[in-house]
Design an enzyme around this catalytic site. Sequence first.
Site, short mmCIF file in Angstrom:
data_model
loop_
_atom_site.label_atom_id
_atom_site.label_comp_id
_atom_site.label_asym_id
_atom_site.label_seq_id
_atom_site.Cartn_x
_atom_site.Cartn_y
_atom_site.Cartn_z
N GLY A 1 0.46 -1.24 0.68
CA GLY A 1 0.19 -0.05 -0.26
C GLY A 1 0.68 1.02 0.13
O GLY A 1 2.14 1.53 0.12
N CYS A 2 0.08 2.14 0.28
CA CYS A 2 0.67 3.39 0.40
C CYS A 2 1.79 3.67 1.01
O CYS A 2 3.40 4.56 0.86
CB CYS A 2 -0.62 4.94 0.96
SG CYS A 2 -1.19 5.00 -0.19
N ASN A 3 2.30 3.13 2.25
CA ASN A 3 3.47 3.08 3.36
C ASN A 3 4.92 2.87 2.11
O ASN A 3 5.81 2.69 3.33
CB ASN A 3 3.23 3.44 4.15
CG ASN A 3 2.31 1.03 4.31
OD1 ASN A 3 1.22 1.03 4.26
ND2 ASN A 3 3.15 0.20 4.44
N ALA A 4 4.47 1.94 1.57
CA ALA A 4 5.45 0.88 0.96
C ALA A 4 6.86 1.09 0.29
O ALA A 4 8.34 0.29 0.55
CB ALA A 4 5.15 0.06 -0.17
N MET B 1 2.33 6.43 5.36
CA MET B 1 0.91 6.05 5.64
C MET B 1 -0.22 4.75 4.65
O MET B 1 -0.02 5.27 3.51
CB MET B 1 -0.22 6.24 6.38
CG MET B 1 0.66 7.53 7.09
SD MET B 1 0.51 9.46 5.92
CE MET B 1 0.61 10.63 7.54
#
Length: 380
Positions: free
Chosen positions: A162-165, A367
């Site tokens: 996801g966006c934290n990756a 995040m």
Amino acid sequence: MTVNIERPELLGAEILENEVLSASRAPALPRIVGVGTATSATSYSQQEVLDAFGITDPKIRSVFANSAIERRYLTLPAQDDEGNRHPEPQGDLLDKHKALAIDMGAEALQACLKRAGAELSDLRHLCCVTSTGFLTPGLSALLIRELGIDRHCSRSDIVGMGCNAGLNALGVVSGWSAAHPGELAVVLCSEACSAAYAMDSTMRTAVVNSLFGDGAGAIALIAGGEDDPSAVTEGPRILKFASCIIPEAVDAMRYDWDRTQGRFSFFLDPQIPYVVGAHAEITVDRLLQGTGLRRSDIKHWLVHSGGKKVIDAVTVNLGLPRHDLRHTVGVLRDYGNVSSGSFLFSYERLLDEQVTQPGEYGVLMTMGPGSTIETALVQW
């Protein structure tokens, strides 16, 4: 450990040496030496997206209008003879993901290498990040073939985080870089969010559809020891990482199978901005623990453009002036949320400003699902 406050430029090396090495020799610290970004071909205003799908529900239109987004890059379904757009089956969406991820990824990678003063032949490790589709072989292998990269280039793929990756990958590749001083590594985040675009009349779908856009970002690393005369001296050093997972909010952000539509769809809990905001302070304090730094010592903040409410929650909980998140806000305005690569768009804008000074510190923050917060401390 005693922090040398008279020579703050030594702080990062001392932190890392204390935590990682017992030997007296300073470690090979990775430096960020290049960044590059790319998008898909067509941008739309929020009003144009509403018009494209014939959305008239005032509640949904309000979600789009209050998103703090002006334009996004999207690859929408083609119009039929009557000008209508129809939902795409999952197979077509996977094809879209593959094509866009390769095209945007190749462009961002080459822009990154150009900024680093490097060539494709210099690349020794390629780590690809994506959450908007599944590929086997992975995106790294496809790009090596597409661009003619040396077949002996080592590679890794981080899929579905996801966006934290992007920061998860940066942490992994920083370790590789430290173990291979002088060799070039790149983290590439290529997110074809159009391949995760659902079409229905629910508010769940409206929130997601109002937010995400296509984009790719790449960041290049080289490590060199402090006693190495050939070591790279430009670009911020990566000093430390800190993570926080919020298990009680594990279902607050998810990408799962929608049996009704026969495809994957993304879900965002309306409370997620406040959950993330409430944990931002904890994570940053952990990042700075043992460094002798306070939040007020951080000159540059590069935060994921997760959405207006997410940015507001982080700003309030960390007590930051709006100016500190100007790039995060600007990227959201001009691109929407481009998932894992969003913070790289902000980093590129910071470099273009040419305002950073030697010795200054920065915090990178992302995040995503888990729910998780990832952070990194860097020093110019």
